[in-house]
Every structure is written in C-alpha cells, then in structure tokens.
Motif scaffolding. Structure first.
Motif, short mmCIF file in Angstrom:
data_model
loop_
_atom_site.label_atom_id
_atom_site.label_comp_id
_atom_site.label_asym_id
_atom_site.label_seq_id
_atom_site.Cartn_x
_atom_site.Cartn_y
_atom_site.Cartn_z
N VAL A 77 41.66 47.92 36.50
CA VAL A 77 40.50 47.27 37.11
C VAL A 77 41.01 46.23 38.11
CG1 VAL A 77 38.55 45.72 36.63
CG2 VAL A 77 39.02 47.66 35.10
N VAL A 78 40.31 46.09 39.22
CA VAL A 78 40.64 45.04 40.20
C VAL A 78 39.44 44.11 40.34
CG1 VAL A 78 41.15 44.54 42.62
CG2 VAL A 78 42.31 46.44 41.46
N VAL A 79 39.68 42.82 40.12
CA VAL A 79 38.65 41.80 40.29
C VAL A 79 39.17 40.80 41.31
CG1 VAL A 79 37.18 40.10 39.16
CG2 VAL A 79 37.93 42.11 37.88
N MET A 80 38.48 40.71 42.43
CA MET A 80 38.91 39.85 43.53
C MET A 80 38.49 38.40 43.27
SD MET A 80 40.59 41.93 45.39
CE MET A 80 40.78 41.21 47.02
N PRO A 81 38.89 37.46 44.13
CA PRO A 81 38.66 36.04 43.83
C PRO A 81 37.19 35.65 43.68
CG PRO A 81 40.33 36.27 45.52
CD PRO A 81 39.75 37.62 45.31
N ASN A 82 36.98 34.60 42.88
CA ASN A 82 35.69 33.92 42.75
C ASN A 82 34.59 34.77 42.11
OD1 ASN A 82 36.48 31.37 44.00
ND2 ASN A 82 36.65 32.58 45.86
N CYS A 83 34.96 35.72 41.28
CA CYS A 83 33.97 36.49 40.53
C CYS A 83 33.62 35.79 39.22
CB CYS A 83 34.49 37.89 40.23
SG CYS A 83 34.62 38.95 41.70
N THR A 84 32.42 36.08 38.72
CA THR A 84 31.99 35.57 37.42
C THR A 84 31.56 36.74 36.55
OG1 THR A 84 31.19 33.52 38.44
CG2 THR A 84 30.39 34.04 36.23
N ILE A 85 32.23 36.87 35.41
CA ILE A 85 31.97 37.96 34.47
C ILE A 85 31.57 37.30 33.15
CG2 ILE A 85 32.99 39.92 33.23
CD1 ILE A 85 35.02 40.08 35.63
N THR A 86 30.30 37.42 32.78
CA THR A 86 29.81 36.64 31.65
C THR A 86 29.82 37.46 30.35
OG1 THR A 86 27.54 37.16 32.31
CG2 THR A 86 28.47 35.09 33.11
N HIS A 87 29.24 36.89 29.31
CA HIS A 87 29.43 37.39 27.95
C HIS A 87 29.06 38.86 27.78
CE1 HIS A 87 25.13 37.63 26.80
NE2 HIS A 87 24.99 36.60 27.63
N ASP A 88 29.92 39.57 27.06
CA ASP A 88 29.68 40.95 26.64
C ASP A 88 29.65 41.96 27.78
OD1 ASP A 88 29.31 40.43 23.71
OD2 ASP A 88 27.63 39.24 24.47
N CYS A 89 30.11 41.58 28.94
CA CYS A 89 30.22 42.56 30.03
C CYS A 89 31.34 43.55 29.73
CB CYS A 89 30.49 41.87 31.36
SG CYS A 89 29.06 41.02 32.04
N VAL A 90 31.18 44.76 30.25
CA VAL A 90 32.20 45.80 30.13
C VAL A 90 32.51 46.34 31.52
CG1 VAL A 90 32.79 48.06 29.18
CG2 VAL A 90 31.48 46.43 27.80
N LEU A 91 33.77 46.25 31.92
CA LEU A 91 34.23 46.88 33.16
C LEU A 91 35.13 48.03 32.76
CD1 LEU A 91 33.26 44.06 34.15
CD2 LEU A 91 35.13 44.13 35.82
N GLU A 92 34.65 49.25 32.97
CA GLU A 92 35.42 50.41 32.57
C GLU A 92 36.61 50.63 33.53
OE1 GLU A 92 32.95 53.83 31.98
OE2 GLU A 92 31.71 52.84 30.46
N ASP A 93 37.49 51.55 33.17
CA ASP A 93 38.72 51.78 33.92
C ASP A 93 38.43 52.04 35.40
OD1 ASP A 93 39.81 51.64 31.39
OD2 ASP A 93 40.29 53.79 31.27
N PHE A 94 39.30 51.49 36.24
CA PHE A 94 39.33 51.74 37.69
C PHE A 94 38.15 51.13 38.44
CE2 PHE A 94 41.46 55.35 35.60
CZ PHE A 94 42.76 55.13 36.04
N THR A 95 37.37 50.27 37.81
CA THR A 95 36.31 49.60 38.56
C THR A 95 36.89 48.54 39.49
OG1 THR A 95 35.93 47.99 36.79
CG2 THR A 95 34.61 49.99 36.75
N THR A 96 36.10 48.19 40.51
CA THR A 96 36.52 47.18 41.48
C THR A 96 35.36 46.23 41.72
OG1 THR A 96 37.95 48.80 42.59
CG2 THR A 96 37.42 46.77 43.79
N LEU A 97 35.62 44.93 41.57
CA LEU A 97 34.67 43.89 41.97
C LEU A 97 35.25 43.17 43.17
CD1 LEU A 97 33.59 42.21 38.58
CD2 LEU A 97 32.76 44.35 39.62
N ALA A 98 34.53 43.19 44.29
CA ALA A 98 34.96 42.45 45.47
C ALA A 98 34.71 40.96 45.26
CB ALA A 98 34.22 42.96 46.70
N ALA A 99 35.16 40.15 46.20
CA ALA A 99 35.11 38.70 46.04
C ALA A 99 33.68 38.21 45.84
CB ALA A 99 35.73 38.02 47.26
N GLY A 100 33.52 37.26 44.91
CA GLY A 100 32.26 36.56 44.74
C GLY A 100 31.20 37.28 43.94
N VAL A 101 31.52 38.38 43.29
CA VAL A 101 30.53 39.11 42.49
C VAL A 101 30.16 38.30 41.24
CG1 VAL A 101 30.23 41.15 41.00
CG2 VAL A 101 31.20 41.39 43.30
#
Length: 212
Positions: free
Chosen positions: A128-152
């Motif tokens: 998984v790739v998570v770019m800068p300044n992201c917020t991932i809150t309680h109980d979230c699931v990011l499955e394999d190979f997902t991508t979050l761009a900056a600020g998500v």
C-alpha cells in the motif's frame, strides 16, 4: 523502517515515489533497480541504479517497490512472486513524522510518508502507498496495492479494496467501501459506496462516464 535485512535495501523503480521515499529519510538503501536500460549506472537522488528487476531476484537485499500506479505495482510484485521472492523479503517504510496507532497494522511492502496519521485498529495491507498528510481513522481497511494520494481523509470503518486509487485531498464518509481497482478523483467528497473499477469524482462524488 522495518523488514530490512542486514544486506541493505533495494528500491524497485526509478520513480518519483522512489525520490519521495529517499527524501523522507529512508536508510539502508544500497541501490535502485529499474528495467529502463538507459538508467543503468546513473543515480537517482544520489542513489545508484544497479540493475534490473530480474537482477534483484538474484540478490540478497530486502526490496521496496516504489511504483506509483496501483496496478503496475501489483504486476511487479506478482512477477517477483513467480520467481520465488517471498513476502518476508519486502521491507516496510514508515516516515519518521508519520504517526501510527499502536493497535493498527501495516503489511509488508507498504510505504507511509510524512505527516500522515493512522488512528485505532486500522489495517493497512501489503504494498500500500499512502502519500503525505493523509488521515486514516479507526477501523479503516486498506487492502493490498491501494494508493492514497496526498491529503486524503478517511472516516471511520472505510474499506478501500485492492488496487483502488484515491486522489489528492479526497474525503470519504465513514462506513463506506471503495471497490477493487476503482478511482476517486482529486478533491472528491464520497458519500456512498463506489463499485469496483469505476471512476468517481466531484462534490458529492458521482460516476464519470467514459466521455466525460
């Protein structure tokens, strides 16, 4: 960073993401591998390009796949698997300024960059790739190979399915699912589930047709 062997670390892909990882202060990198023959024996941000992905299979270092697009990253990892590269060989990089809640988990091969926050009981899969300044809150699931761009920003209990891409500064309401290989456009506000392989954008987000 975790998952690095005593033999050091190879970055896979002479990409912008590789330069971001280097700039974020990763340590132990001994080289970059890339399949562009023109890059051999050059340097990327001061790190030498030492061979191809095939060469990496024969070496002993840990690996970190620094390829931005989710599907392309998945293809490279699957190619490594065909050559017998085990998941244990992939490193994890978490930037020093990132904050990961103690009850959350991060899978092998994942890259988490500066100033992101992961709170309670989140699960971040492999590669998984998570770019800068992201917020991932309680109980979230990011499955394999997902991508979050900056600020998500993800509300609680959001699930991002395999190889989906969430664009810069998008927000997703709690308890929603973004389907496998879906794309969320930058700045979007997602208020309902997104089916697999669709592209959604806007405020509120809606499906984009092929001619839009």
């Amino acid at each position: 960073m975790t998952g690095s062997s005593a033999g050091g670390l190879l970055l896979v892909g002479a990409s912008g993401l590789a330069r971001e990882v280097i700039a974020a202060g990763i340590t132990g990198v001994v080289g970059i591998v890339d399949d562009d023959p023109e890059l051999l024996d050059t340097e990327i941000s001061g790190v030498p390009v030492v061979g191809t992905t095939a060469d990496a299979v024969k070496r002993e270092e840990s690996l970190l796949v620094c390829i931005g697009p989710s599907a392309a990253r998945r293809n490279v990892v699957r190619r490594f698997a065909k050559f017998g590269v085990a998941e244990e060989r992939f490193a994890i990089f978490v930037a020093r300024s990132a904050r990961i809640g103690k009850t959350s988990s991060v899978g092998p091969g994942s890259i988490l960059l500066d100033q992101l926050v992961v709170t309670a009981d989140a699960s971040i899969g492999s590669h998984v790739v998570v770019m800068p300044n992201c917020t991932i809150t309680h109980d979230c699931v990011l499955e394999d190979f997902t991508t979050l761009a900056a600020g998500v920003a993800l509300g609680g209990t959001v699930r991002i399915r395999e190889a989906a891409y969430v664009g810069m500064n998008a927000s997703i309401r709690q308890n929603l699912t973004v389907g496998r290989s879906a794309t969320i456009g930058m700045g979007s506000v997602v208020l309902e589930d997104v089916p697999k392989e669709q592209t959604w954008a806007g405020v509120p987000a809606r499906q984009l047709e092929a001619n839009e």
